[in-house]
Design an enzyme around this catalytic site. Structure first.
Site, PDB file in Angstrom:
ATOM      1  N   ASP A 278       2.106   8.428  -7.389  1.00 45.54           N
ATOM      2  CA  ASP A 278       3.161   7.595  -6.805  1.00 45.54           C
ATOM      3  C   ASP A 278       4.546   7.969  -7.333  1.00 45.54           C
ATOM      4  O   ASP A 278       5.472   8.261  -6.574  1.00 45.54           O
ATOM      5  CB  ASP A 278       2.888   6.112  -7.100  1.00 45.54           C
ATOM      6  CG  ASP A 278       1.533   5.657  -6.585  1.00 45.54           C
ATOM      7  OD1 ASP A 278       1.013   6.301  -5.668  1.00 45.54           O
ATOM      8  OD2 ASP A 278       1.007   4.670  -7.108  1.00 45.54           O
TER       9      ASP A 278
ATOM     10  N   GLY B  27       0.807  -1.220   0.000  1.00 43.91           N
ATOM     11  CA  GLY B  27       0.000   0.000   0.000  1.00 43.91           C
ATOM     12  C   GLY B  27       0.830   1.256   0.000  1.00 43.91           C
ATOM     13  O   GLY B  27       0.321   2.345   0.180  1.00 43.91           O
ATOM     14  N   LEU B  28       2.147   1.102  -0.193  1.00 41.22           N
ATOM     15  CA  LEU B  28       3.008   2.288  -0.206  1.00 41.22           C
ATOM     16  C   LEU B  28       3.586   2.487  -1.593  1.00 41.22           C
ATOM     17  O   LEU B  28       4.611   3.099  -1.780  1.00 41.22           O
ATOM     18  CB  LEU B  28       4.137   2.139   0.810  1.00 41.22           C
ATOM     19  CG  LEU B  28       3.669   1.959   2.244  1.00 41.22           C
ATOM     20  CD1 LEU B  28       4.839   1.705   3.160  1.00 41.22           C
ATOM     21  CD2 LEU B  28       2.907   3.184   2.709  1.00 41.22           C
ATOM     22  N   SER B  29       2.891   1.865  -2.536  1.00 39.17           N
ATOM     23  CA  SER B  29       3.253   2.013  -3.930  1.00 39.17           C
ATOM     24  C   SER B  29       4.621   1.443  -4.243  1.00 39.17           C
ATOM     25  O   SER B  29       5.444   2.059  -4.927  1.00 39.17           O
ATOM     26  CB  SER B  29       3.122   3.467  -4.328  1.00 39.17           C
ATOM     27  OG  SER B  29       4.231   3.997  -4.775  1.00 39.17           O
ATOM     28  N   SER B  30       4.853   0.230  -3.760  1.00 39.87           N
ATOM     29  CA  SER B  30       6.113  -0.422  -4.101  1.00 39.87           C
ATOM     30  C   SER B  30       6.183  -0.687  -5.596  1.00 39.87           C
ATOM     31  O   SER B  30       7.254  -0.718  -6.177  1.00 39.87           O
ATOM     32  CB  SER B  30       6.259  -1.718  -3.321  1.00 39.87           C
ATOM     33  OG  SER B  30       5.078  -2.453  -3.400  1.00 39.87           O
ATOM     34  N   SER B  31       5.022  -0.831  -6.263  1.00 34.63           N
ATOM     35  CA  SER B  31       5.080  -1.109  -7.698  1.00 34.63           C
ATOM     36  C   SER B  31       5.661   0.078  -8.451  1.00 34.63           C
ATOM     37  O   SER B  31       6.485  -0.110  -9.357  1.00 34.63           O
ATOM     38  CB  SER B  31       3.702  -1.481  -8.240  1.00 34.63           C
ATOM     39  OG  SER B  31       2.776  -0.501  -7.905  1.00 34.63           O
ATOM     40  N   ALA B  32       5.265   1.280  -8.104  1.00 38.79           N
ATOM     41  CA  ALA B  32       5.841   2.442  -8.790  1.00 38.79           C
ATOM     42  C   ALA B  32       7.311   2.600  -8.423  1.00 38.79           C
ATOM     43  O   ALA B  32       8.131   3.003  -9.260  1.00 38.79           O
ATOM     44  CB  ALA B  32       5.073   3.709  -8.429  1.00 38.79           C
ATOM     45  N   ALA B  33       7.675   2.256  -7.189  1.00 37.56           N
ATOM     46  CA  ALA B  33       9.093   2.339  -6.798  1.00 37.56           C
ATOM     47  C   ALA B  33       9.923   1.385  -7.654  1.00 37.56           C
ATOM     48  O   ALA B  33      10.992   1.739  -8.159  1.00 37.56           O
ATOM     49  CB  ALA B  33       9.248   2.007  -5.314  1.00 37.56           C
TER      50      ALA B  33
HETATM   51  C1  GLA Z   1      -2.637   4.057  -5.908  1.00 30.54           C
HETATM   52  C2  GLA Z   1      -2.421   4.575  -7.318  1.00 30.54           C
HETATM   53  C3  GLA Z   1      -2.229   6.090  -7.326  1.00 30.54           C
HETATM   54  C4  GLA Z   1      -3.335   6.804  -6.552  1.00 30.54           C
HETATM   55  C5  GLA Z   1      -3.544   6.141  -5.198  1.00 30.54           C
HETATM   56  C6  GLA Z   1      -4.758   6.700  -4.493  1.00 30.54           C
HETATM   57  O1  GLA Z   1      -1.471   4.217  -5.157  1.00 30.54           O
HETATM   58  O2  GLA Z   1      -1.311   3.942  -7.901  1.00 30.54           O
HETATM   59  O3  GLA Z   1      -2.133   6.578  -8.650  1.00 30.54           O
HETATM   60  O4  GLA Z   1      -4.514   6.842  -7.302  1.00 30.54           O
HETATM   61  O5  GLA Z   1      -3.722   4.735  -5.314  1.00 30.54           O
HETATM   62  O6  GLA Z   1      -4.565   8.024  -4.201  1.00 30.54           O
END
Ligand code: GLA
Length: 411
Positions: A185, A137-143
């Protein structure tokens, strides 16, 4: 022994040693030019679920994240191993295979595909990836996506600026993975500055880094993982994005204005929303209410941050969490319990779901002198509500950090 910023005892140094060992085992010889890129996890206190509607958001990067060890190869191939997932991902630079649902290799395939749409890649890459702690939930995929982009650019001597990388990472997620998310992210991961609040305008694609006011108290960035993990592509994320677009289209139509093919709520004037919102079906109305109220909370939160008023900021974070729950209707029984516990926990200022909020973590700001009590409260109350998930709950007290960067290691 590997050493890097943060000191030899830091998670980065320990992880770098493991990555180096696996690199040696996977790719044979001692790498001559092993380099490391660190991509932090991000936290979004205000501005949830509005980036895909081109709204306003805030964020920070954490002192935890993913580390990628990489070196160029002459074989014009990409070869990647992971510390957390089995197998070797391998493909030629000029023939990136299509994605496979749920496969960890999709991120490096997507990064290579996104880059080859704009640049000629002549040099391949061998790499090993790992993460500091398994926080969801901390956006490891974008990292992970950003780490691959930066490494591939480095071995190919490409000079790509942060905003171009924001678009490239969006291409990975929207184009390759099929997640219709926005740029929150990767903007935080690439542009955050330590101790600053990043203020992102997703329409203008600008990021302002706001320094902490002198009166801002010292706080921990609290991350509580619910023990529930699920990939975003398997959630209702895209359905909510479509509902927001539909709400935007109908509001414009109600006002007699032309609606673009892909309408977004940012394209709806506020007066139009106020005049026509009650004519929307309930679900769409709620999505629109979330968007407009969340953008207002971001504006108010940025003002509170500028004057060092963390209490006001925290209240807005809590209200944002409630809007995610009631208007955006995400959350899960576990996340909702964590949110409720944190909102009532002494020493915690402002809490909400992290990220999309369908699984993963809750975040908050907390008083460093109360770490033990916070742990105890969470353990007791979460265990009572969700005995199974509680066995996998994790509590992390983090600090803010700078955005993605190459880190220097001495072997
Ligand atoms: C995920 C998505 C983001 C954003 C958040 C909610 O992290 O990857 O683009 O929409 O959810 O704010």
């Amino acid at each position: 022994m590997a050493q890097c910023e943060g000191g030899a005892g830091s998670w980065q140094a320990a992880l770098a040693r493991r990555l180096t060992a696996v690199f040696r085992e996977a790719f044979g010889s001692e790498p001559r030019e092993l380099q490391f890129v660190l991509a932090p996890y991000r936290l979004c206190p205000l501005g949830a679920h509005v980036d895909h509607q081109l709204g306003l958001a805030t964020g920070m990067a954490l002192d935890r994240g993913v580390l990628l060890a990489f070196a160029p190869n002459e074989a014009k191939r990409v070869r990647v191993r992971s510390l957390d997932f089995p197998g070797l991902v391998e493909f030629p630079l000029d023939a990136v295979p299509a994605g496979t649902a749920g496969d960890w290799g999709n991120y490096v395939r997507g990064a290579t595909m996104a880059l080859t749409e704009h640049y000629e890649l002549l040099t391949g890459m061998d790499a090993v990836i790992g993460g500091s702690v398994p926080i969801g939930g901390l956006s490891s995929s974008a990292a992970v996506g950003c780490a691959y982009l930066l490494a591939l650019e480095k071995v190919n001597a490409l000079d790509v600026d942060a905003f171009a990388n924001i678009s490239l990472d969006q291409r990975i997620e929207n184009g390759y993975l099929g997640l219709q998310n926005g740029i929150l992210d990767q903007s935080m991961i690439l542009l955050a500055k330590r101790s600053h609040l990043a203020f992102l305008d997703c329409q203008a694609r600008t990021v302002e880094s706001i320094p902490p006011a002198a009166s801002l108290p010292n706080v921990d960035l609290l991350i509580v993982h619910s023990g529930v993990t699920q990939a975003l592509t398997g959630t209702d994320y895209n359905q909510r994005v479509a509902q927001c677009g539909e709400a935007a289209k109908r509001l414009l139509q109600l006002a007699g204005e032309p609606a673009p093919q892909r309408a977004r709520l940012r394209g709806v004037p506020r007066e139009v929303y106020l005049r026509h919102r009650d004519k929307l079906p309930l679900e769409l109305r709620k999505r629109a209410v979330h968007f407009f109220s969340e953008c207002e909370r971001v504006t108010a939160g940025v003002a509170a941050w500028r004057r060092g008023d963390l209490e006001a900021f925290g209240h807005l974070v809590r209200d944002s969490g409630r809007s995610s729950l009631e208007n955006y209707e995400c959350g899960s029984p576990e996340l909702t319990s964590l949110y409720t516990i944190l909102c009532q926990c002494e020493g915690v200022l402002g809490a909400r779901f992290s990220g999309a909020g369908f699984r993963g973590s809750c975040i908050g700001f907390s008083d460093p002198s109360r770490r033990e009590q916070i742990r105890e409260t969470l353990a007791a109350q979460y265990r009572a509500a969700h005995p199974n998930a509680a066995t996998r709950m994790e509590v992390h007290f983090c600090a803010s950090a700078g955005g993605a960067r190459f880190v220097h290691l001495v072997g």
